[in-house]
Motif scaffolding. Structure first.
Motif, PDB file in Angstrom:
ATOM      1  N   ASP A 230      -6.338 -12.524  -4.054  1.00  0.00           N
ATOM      2  CA  ASP A 230      -5.920 -12.565  -5.456  1.00  0.00           C
ATOM      3  C   ASP A 230      -6.611 -11.492  -6.302  1.00  0.00           C
ATOM      4  O   ASP A 230      -6.152 -11.188  -7.396  1.00  0.00           O
ATOM      5  N   TRP A 231      -7.713 -10.923  -5.801  1.00  0.00           N
ATOM      6  CA  TRP A 231      -8.475  -9.949  -6.589  1.00  0.00           C
ATOM      7  C   TRP A 231      -8.482  -8.539  -5.999  1.00  0.00           C
ATOM      8  O   TRP A 231      -8.669  -7.581  -6.713  1.00  0.00           O
ATOM      9  N   ILE A 232      -8.310  -8.441  -4.680  1.00  0.00           N
ATOM     10  CA  ILE A 232      -8.399  -7.139  -4.019  1.00  0.00           C
ATOM     11  C   ILE A 232      -7.067  -6.793  -3.380  1.00  0.00           C
ATOM     12  O   ILE A 232      -6.417  -7.650  -2.785  1.00  0.00           O
ATOM     13  N   ARG A 233      -6.679  -5.524  -3.499  1.00  0.00           N
ATOM     14  CA  ARG A 233      -5.451  -5.059  -2.858  1.00  0.00           C
ATOM     15  C   ARG A 233      -5.764  -3.892  -1.936  1.00  0.00           C
ATOM     16  O   ARG A 233      -6.800  -3.250  -2.046  1.00  0.00           O
ATOM     17  N   VAL A 234      -4.848  -3.636  -1.008  1.00  0.00           N
ATOM     18  CA  VAL A 234      -5.012  -2.570  -0.027  1.00  0.00           C
ATOM     19  C   VAL A 234      -4.066  -1.444  -0.418  1.00  0.00           C
ATOM     20  O   VAL A 234      -2.858  -1.628  -0.477  1.00  0.00           O
ATOM     21  N   VAL A 235      -4.634  -0.263  -0.696  1.00  0.00           N
ATOM     22  CA  VAL A 235      -3.862   0.876  -1.182  1.00  0.00           C
ATOM     23  C   VAL A 235      -4.063   2.049  -0.229  1.00  0.00           C
ATOM     24  O   VAL A 235      -5.191   2.361   0.145  1.00  0.00           O
ATOM     25  N   ALA A 236      -2.964   2.704   0.137  1.00  0.00           N
ATOM     26  CA  ALA A 236      -3.069   3.910   0.967  1.00  0.00           C
ATOM     27  C   ALA A 236      -3.436   5.073   0.063  1.00  0.00           C
ATOM     28  O   ALA A 236      -2.738   5.371  -0.899  1.00  0.00           O
ATOM     29  N   ASP A 237      -4.557   5.729   0.375  1.00  0.00           N
ATOM     30  CA  ASP A 237      -4.950   6.856  -0.470  1.00  0.00           C
ATOM     31  C   ASP A 237      -4.611   8.197   0.164  1.00  0.00           C
ATOM     32  O   ASP A 237      -4.502   9.189  -0.532  1.00  0.00           O
ATOM     33  N   ASN A 238      -4.428   8.256   1.477  1.00  0.00           N
ATOM     34  CA  ASN A 238      -3.864   9.436   2.126  1.00  0.00           C
ATOM     35  C   ASN A 238      -3.241   9.017   3.449  1.00  0.00           C
ATOM     36  O   ASN A 238      -3.144   7.828   3.735  1.00  0.00           O
ATOM     37  N   LYS A 239      -2.846   9.971   4.266  1.00  0.00           N
ATOM     38  CA  LYS A 239      -2.047   9.672   5.448  1.00  0.00           C
ATOM     39  C   LYS A 239      -2.725   8.738   6.444  1.00  0.00           C
ATOM     40  O   LYS A 239      -2.069   7.884   7.032  1.00  0.00           O
ATOM     41  N   GLY A 240      -4.009   8.865   6.623  1.00  0.00           N
ATOM     42  CA  GLY A 240      -4.668   8.074   7.650  1.00  0.00           C
ATOM     43  C   GLY A 240      -5.671   7.068   7.142  1.00  0.00           C
ATOM     44  O   GLY A 240      -6.486   6.584   7.917  1.00  0.00           O
ATOM     45  N   SER A 241      -5.634   6.731   5.856  1.00  0.00           N
ATOM     46  CA  SER A 241      -6.664   5.815   5.375  1.00  0.00           C
ATOM     47  C   SER A 241      -6.143   4.861   4.306  1.00  0.00           C
ATOM     48  O   SER A 241      -5.154   5.119   3.629  1.00  0.00           O
ATOM     49  N   TYR A 242      -6.868   3.751   4.209  1.00  0.00           N
ATOM     50  CA  TYR A 242      -6.625   2.748   3.180  1.00  0.00           C
ATOM     51  C   TYR A 242      -7.878   2.597   2.351  1.00  0.00           C
ATOM     52  O   TYR A 242      -8.988   2.850   2.817  1.00  0.00           O
ATOM     53  N   GLN A 243      -7.693   2.143   1.136  1.00  0.00           N
ATOM     54  CA  GLN A 243      -8.812   1.871   0.251  1.00  0.00           C
ATOM     55  C   GLN A 243      -8.610   0.496  -0.359  1.00  0.00           C
ATOM     56  O   GLN A 243      -7.482   0.128  -0.715  1.00  0.00           O
ATOM     57  N   LEU A 244      -9.675  -0.265  -0.466  1.00  0.00           N
ATOM     58  CA  LEU A 244      -9.612  -1.582  -1.097  1.00  0.00           C
ATOM     59  C   LEU A 244      -9.990  -1.434  -2.557  1.00  0.00           C
ATOM     60  O   LEU A 244     -11.050  -0.909  -2.877  1.00  0.00           O
ATOM     61  N   LYS A 245      -9.098  -1.881  -3.434  1.00  0.00           N
ATOM     62  CA  LYS A 245      -9.314  -1.777  -4.876  1.00  0.00           C
ATOM     63  C   LYS A 245      -9.061  -3.127  -5.522  1.00  0.00           C
ATOM     64  O   LYS A 245      -8.363  -3.970  -4.981  1.00  0.00           O
ATOM     65  N   TYR A 246      -9.607  -3.261  -6.720  1.00  0.00           N
ATOM     66  CA  TYR A 246      -9.335  -4.460  -7.508  1.00  0.00           C
ATOM     67  C   TYR A 246      -7.980  -4.329  -8.193  1.00  0.00           C
ATOM     68  O   TYR A 246      -7.542  -3.227  -8.519  1.00  0.00           O
ATOM     69  N   TYR A 247      -7.333  -5.471  -8.411  1.00  0.00           N
ATOM     70  CA  TYR A 247      -6.149  -5.457  -9.248  1.00  0.00           C
ATOM     71  C   TYR A 247      -6.576  -5.152 -10.678  1.00  0.00           C
ATOM     72  O   TYR A 247      -7.643  -5.569 -11.118  1.00  0.00           O
TER      73      TYR A 247
END
Length: 118
Positions: free
Chosen positions: A93-110
């Motif tokens: 409910d607080w963290i989302r998974v966002v693709a920041d480039n072709k081979g990686s993901y970043q965990l960010k807050y909503y």
């Protein structure tokens, strides 16, 4: 005429993925070693979970996990496992998974503090 490949050619690596959890880990909300163990236990190779062997290598560098795979594995599968971990630990409910480039993901807050103008 047949083409002969050299035996010294390196094997093709199917996937190199990176999951950056530095933002929630800095706030002590996200546990990186627990997430690493979760991935070790849940990644499936040939339908069998937890037996990575030398096919998948997971390395941790402070708040970043790097997954190197010698078998066919999709980036989407890493996102799926990350979201399952977040749901299991009640962080979805607080963290989302966002693709920041072709081979990686970043965990960010909503972004909860959005002002609505009428």
């Amino acid at each position: 005429m047949a083409v002969i490949k050299s035996k010294t050619q390196p094997k093709k690596l199917w996937g190199r993925f990176e999951i950056d959890a530095s933002i929630p880990a800095a706030d002590n909300i996200f546990d990186i070693p627990l997430f690493e163990k979760y991935l070790h236990d849940r990644i499936k190779i040939n339908g069998i979970a937890g037996k990575l062997g030398t096919d998948v290598i997971i390395t941790r560098n402070k708040n970043t996990l790097k997954i190197t795979s010698k078998v066919d594995m999709s980036k989407r599968y890493m996102k799926y496992l990350t979201k399952k971990f977040l749901k299991k630990n009640q962080l979805r409910d607080w963290i989302r998974v966002v693709a920041d480039n072709k081979g990686s993901y970043q965990l960010k807050y909503y972004n909860i503090n959005q002002e609505v103008t009428a």
